[in-house]
Design a protein around this motif. Structure first.
Motif, PDB file in Angstrom:
ATOM      1  N   ASP A 683       0.844  -1.129   0.151  1.00 59.58           N
ATOM      2  CA  ASP A 683       0.055  -0.157  -0.084  1.00 59.58           C
ATOM      3  C   ASP A 683       0.696   1.057   0.059  1.00 59.58           C
ATOM      4  O   ASP A 683       1.860   1.385   0.909  1.00 59.58           O
ATOM      5  N   SER A 684       0.551   2.137  -1.158  1.00 61.96           N
ATOM      6  CA  SER A 684       1.366   3.171  -1.006  1.00 61.96           C
ATOM      7  C   SER A 684       1.043   4.568  -0.484  1.00 61.96           C
ATOM      8  O   SER A 684       1.506   5.507  -0.291  1.00 61.96           O
ATOM      9  N   ASP A 685      -0.458   4.578  -0.341  1.00 58.32           N
ATOM     10  CA  ASP A 685      -1.167   5.532   0.522  1.00 58.32           C
ATOM     11  C   ASP A 685      -0.924   5.416   2.098  1.00 58.32           C
ATOM     12  O   ASP A 685      -0.502   6.585   2.632  1.00 58.32           O
ATOM     13  N   LEU A 686      -0.940   4.351   2.720  1.00 57.58           N
ATOM     14  CA  LEU A 686      -0.602   4.145   4.118  1.00 57.58           C
ATOM     15  C   LEU A 686       0.828   3.561   4.318  1.00 57.58           C
ATOM     16  O   LEU A 686       1.149   2.357   4.072  1.00 57.58           O
ATOM     17  N   LYS A 687       1.724   4.465   4.798  1.00 61.85           N
ATOM     18  CA  LYS A 687       3.121   3.926   4.800  1.00 61.85           C
ATOM     19  C   LYS A 687       3.396   3.421   6.131  1.00 61.85           C
ATOM     20  O   LYS A 687       3.676   4.217   7.164  1.00 61.85           O
ATOM     21  N   HIS A 688       3.223   2.265   6.159  1.00 62.70           N
ATOM     22  CA  HIS A 688       3.489   1.436   7.430  1.00 62.70           C
ATOM     23  C   HIS A 688       4.837   1.317   7.997  1.00 62.70           C
ATOM     24  O   HIS A 688       5.574   1.293   6.996  1.00 62.70           O
ATOM     25  N   ASP A 689       5.278   1.049   9.013  1.00 66.49           N
ATOM     26  CA  ASP A 689       6.526   0.913   9.732  1.00 66.49           C
ATOM     27  C   ASP A 689       6.828  -0.525   9.390  1.00 66.49           C
ATOM     28  O   ASP A 689       6.133  -1.494   9.513  1.00 66.49           O
ATOM     29  N   ASP A 690       8.248  -0.664   8.705  1.00 63.18           N
ATOM     30  CA  ASP A 690       8.729  -1.810   8.498  1.00 63.18           C
ATOM     31  C   ASP A 690       8.832  -3.021   9.480  1.00 63.18           C
ATOM     32  O   ASP A 690       8.550  -3.997   9.296  1.00 63.18           O
TER      33      ASP A 690
END
Length: 723
Positions: A683-690
């Protein structure tokens, strides 16, 4: 008294006590630092387990995707109506090609070649090769073969199949597909053989109607194979020292096909074989335990971390490894620096304390005689002041001598028991508070002196009181304690010194208030969740599922209990804003307009305002506020990996996103768990923590999430309002 305080024996005794105290503090600090270093090292190893698991799993999934794409291409060619028609005509003619005209065979060959080129196959014509010192493509191609192994047509440059390939094709069951790895070429090129059945034209697919097959040979040079298993030239996250290996298994043996870089730890060259029975060899150990994180050794005895994953369509495995010292190098350097600074600080502080104590003791010894008279007056005034202050305290304050007899009691205790403070002096606790309460307190006093520390103990109140009271006793040992000592051990001219300070607090009402508050908070949260479920029946279980997943994910990452609870509660309450959204908008089947999207995002933030003064713990409310600010943002993309966010916020966000994708909606069915996990990662909209994404993948693939989680059915399409 002045003479005794100035005596050399007492000064020496005080100095020894101070030195011993400093030594105890230093040893405790040393042990604390060692414990901290050990804990940080274990935590770092846990992070490396997640990283290597993720690397190996990503590599295996990349290889499987490529193999499925090739199998799909072969199936598509086999289902082509033109190919089926031409092969049907040839089968009905009963010949090995005599039933097709030359131009028809050429047409079939051109069709195979066009589809293959579009799919990325390197179709080469040996007659057109330039005889120069430039790289040449490895031979590969597509062939149409009729029943009985009769070649009908093939792309230009299609290599002749060896005996092993022909044997495998002959052994294929009618109606079945074939995906098999052939032996690597002498130059190290990997080869994959695929076959898909071709059925009679206008006939239903069945083994009886098979009239031939599409045979595809794909070749992978070393560079192409590395790009396949290591897309984007990945390395172990956080380090460039890791190595990724591709292994093929054959019975009790394995073969190293390739590695992402030269690795002396294996002692093997690419193409060398090894025995899987040799469990001292780390590649053999990893190959027999896919999905298990291992701490093992290299051939030279160096500690090694390794994790492996299995490629589903071929007997291949990927193994990601890194030397333990390389993995922990940065962490060890940081911990060494912290430990050095801490120990240095303790040493400097100890030296300064000793220096000041030495200087101060000498100066005080000279001036103490002159100040003693004034000190005695100050002490009397201080006692008077202490008496006044302690009498104003609602808690009951007692001082006991080393035999457990009362030396002092404040006005609060005197009023409760109905006896003056002077009348209670030199009496035992049992005589003042009753035998049962006195015995319980004396046991705690013994414990406090035995441990040399303050003890807090909760107990029931007065024995004769009608209402049940809860008393907290705070017991502070301040001097030697010996309840068996004789009454004559102290000189009659000296007032006994206090050995124990005892504070009795009535905590009945605070406990009741706290229990009532916790119960009210639980009822409020349950009521809010029920309201949400009634408003949106298609998301009735989503809040509870997201809450449970957030709690499991937070515990997997080792977060403190208060942050685990914050992630759980935030994921449970984030949809509270649905109360303000019309029901027809919540159950709308068509795509939302821009205005409706803005309205729903504002509702997310407004839902948090509903519980602004609800008495939630501060960390829960802060997590909920941060989560609402991100998910209800007016503009996207939203950075959910921001370092300023609480880790509980990041965990709640990814749990909410994952469950939303896997849950059924009015406009679609839920996605499968694997598709939902992939969409969270991409998901490019919600940049989650790796780190949180890696922990979620680890839970799913290695901690039983694939079997335990039941969040929704597969199918459906994404809608732009998904969050």
């Amino acid at each position: 008294m002045a003479a005794s305080l100035l005596s050399p024996a007492k000064r020496n005794r005080t100095g020894i006590i101070a030195v011993v105290g400093l030594a105890v503090v230093g040893i405790a600090a040393f042990l604390a630092v060692l414990g901290f270093v050990r804990g940080e090292r274990e935590r770092e190893l846990g992070q490396w387990q997640l990283r290597l698991d993720w690397w190996a799993q990503q590599s295996a999934e990349s290889a499987d995707r490529w193999l499925r794409d090739q199998s799909a291409l072969a199936d598509r060619l086999a289902a082509n109506d033109t190919i089926r028609l031409q092969l049907t005509l040839m089968a009905e003619a009963g010949s090995d090609g005599g039933g097709l005209a030359a131009e028809e065979v050429a047409y079939v060959r051109n069709l195979l070649q066009a589809v293959s080129l579009n799919a990325g196959l390197r179709i080469s014509d040996s007659e057109r090769r330039v005889p120069a010192n430039i790289p040449q493509f490895a031979p590969e191609g597509v062939a149409l073969i009729a029943n009985g192994q009769r070649l009908v047509a093939a792309t230009a440059g299609m290599p002749t199949l060896d005996q092993k390939a022909e044997t495998l094709l002959a052994a294929r069951e009618a109606g079945g597909t074939l995906v098999v790895a052939l032996d690597p070429a002498p130059d190290g090129v990997l080869r994959v053989l695929l076959a898909s059945p071709v059925y009679r034209f206008q006939a239903d697919p069945s083994p009886a109607d098979e009239i031939g097959m599409i045979v595809m040979l794909r070749s992978l040079s070393r560079a192409a194979a590395l790009a396949l298993i290591n897309p984007g030239s990945l390395t172990a996250p956080g380090s460039k020292a890791g190595v990724l290996h591709l292994i093929t298994l054959n019975g009790s043996n394995g073969r190293l096909l390739l590695s992402t870089r030269a690795d002396t730890d294996t002692g093997l060259s690419e193409g060398d074989s090894f025995s899987l029975d040799n469990q001292k060899f780390f590649l053999a150990k990893a190959a027999t335990q896919p999905g298990v994180f291992l701490e093992t050794e290299t051939l030279s005895g160096d500690a090694l971390l390794i994790s492996s994953a299995k490629v589903e369509l071929l007997p291949w495995m990927t193994a990601a490894s890194i030397r333990r010292d390389a993995a922990l190098a940065a962490s060890e350097a940081r911990l060494d620096t912290l430990a050095t600074l801490f120990f240095g600080g303790i040493l400097v502080a100890t030296l300064l304390i000793l220096l000041f104590w030495r200087h101060g003791a000498s100066a005080k010894a000279e001036a103490l005689s002159d100040r003693m008279a004034r000190t005695l007056d100050d002490e009397r005034r201080a006692r008077t002041l202490l008496q006044g202050v302690s009498d104003a305290i609602t808690d009951e304050l007692l001082a006991l001598d080393r035999k457990g007899l009362l030396l002092y009691a404040n006005e609060s205790l005197a009023l409760r028991v109905g006896v003056s403070a002077d009348e209670m002096k030199r009496k035992t606790l049992a005589a003042i508070l009753g035998p049962a309460v006195g015995a319980e307190l004396n046991a705690q006093i013994e414990k406090a002196h035995a441990e040399g520390t303050t003890v807090r103990h909760e107990m029931s109140g007065d024995e004769e009181a009608s209402a049940q009271r809860v008393i907290r006793a705070i017991i502070v040992p301040v001097g030697p304690h010996d309840h068996t000592a004789d009454n004559d051990t102290s000189a009659a001219s000296e007032e006994p010194e206090p050995a124990t300070i005892l504070v009795l607090q009535d905590i009945t009402e605070p406990l009741r208030s706290r229990e009532a508050l916790a119960e009210a908070e639980t009822r409020m949260v349950r009521a809010l969740v029920r309201i949400i479920n009634q408003r949106d029946p298609f998301a009735a279980e989503q809040s509870a599922q997201a809450s449970r997943l957030a709690e499991e994910l937070a515990e997997e990452m080792g977060l403190p209990p208060e942050e685990v609870r914050a992630a759980n509660q935030a994921a449970l309450l984030i949809d509270l804003g649905k109360i303000a959204i019309p029901r027809d908008l919540l159950t709308k089947k068509s795509a939302l307009t821009a205005e409706e999207l803005q309205f729903m995002r504002r509702a997310i933030r407004q839902g948090v305002e509903l519980v602004d003064n609800a008495g939630l713990p501060s960390v829960v409310y802060k997590t909920l506020r941060q989560l609402a600010d991100r998910l209800g943002a007016e503009k996207r993309p939203v950075d959910l990996a921001d370092d300023e966010l609480l880790m509980a916020t990041k965990v709640a966000a990814i749990a909410h996103h994952f469950v939303a994708l896997a849950s059924r909606r009015v406009y679609r069915e839920g996605f499968s768990l694997e598709d939902a996990l992939r969409m969270v990662r991409e998901d490019s909209d919600l940049k989650h923590d790796d780190a949180v994404v890696s922990a979620l993948s680890h839970l799913y693939y290695s901690r039983g999430g694939r079997e335990r989680w039941h969040l929704g059915s597969s199918g459906g399409k994404e809608q732009e309002s998904e969050s």
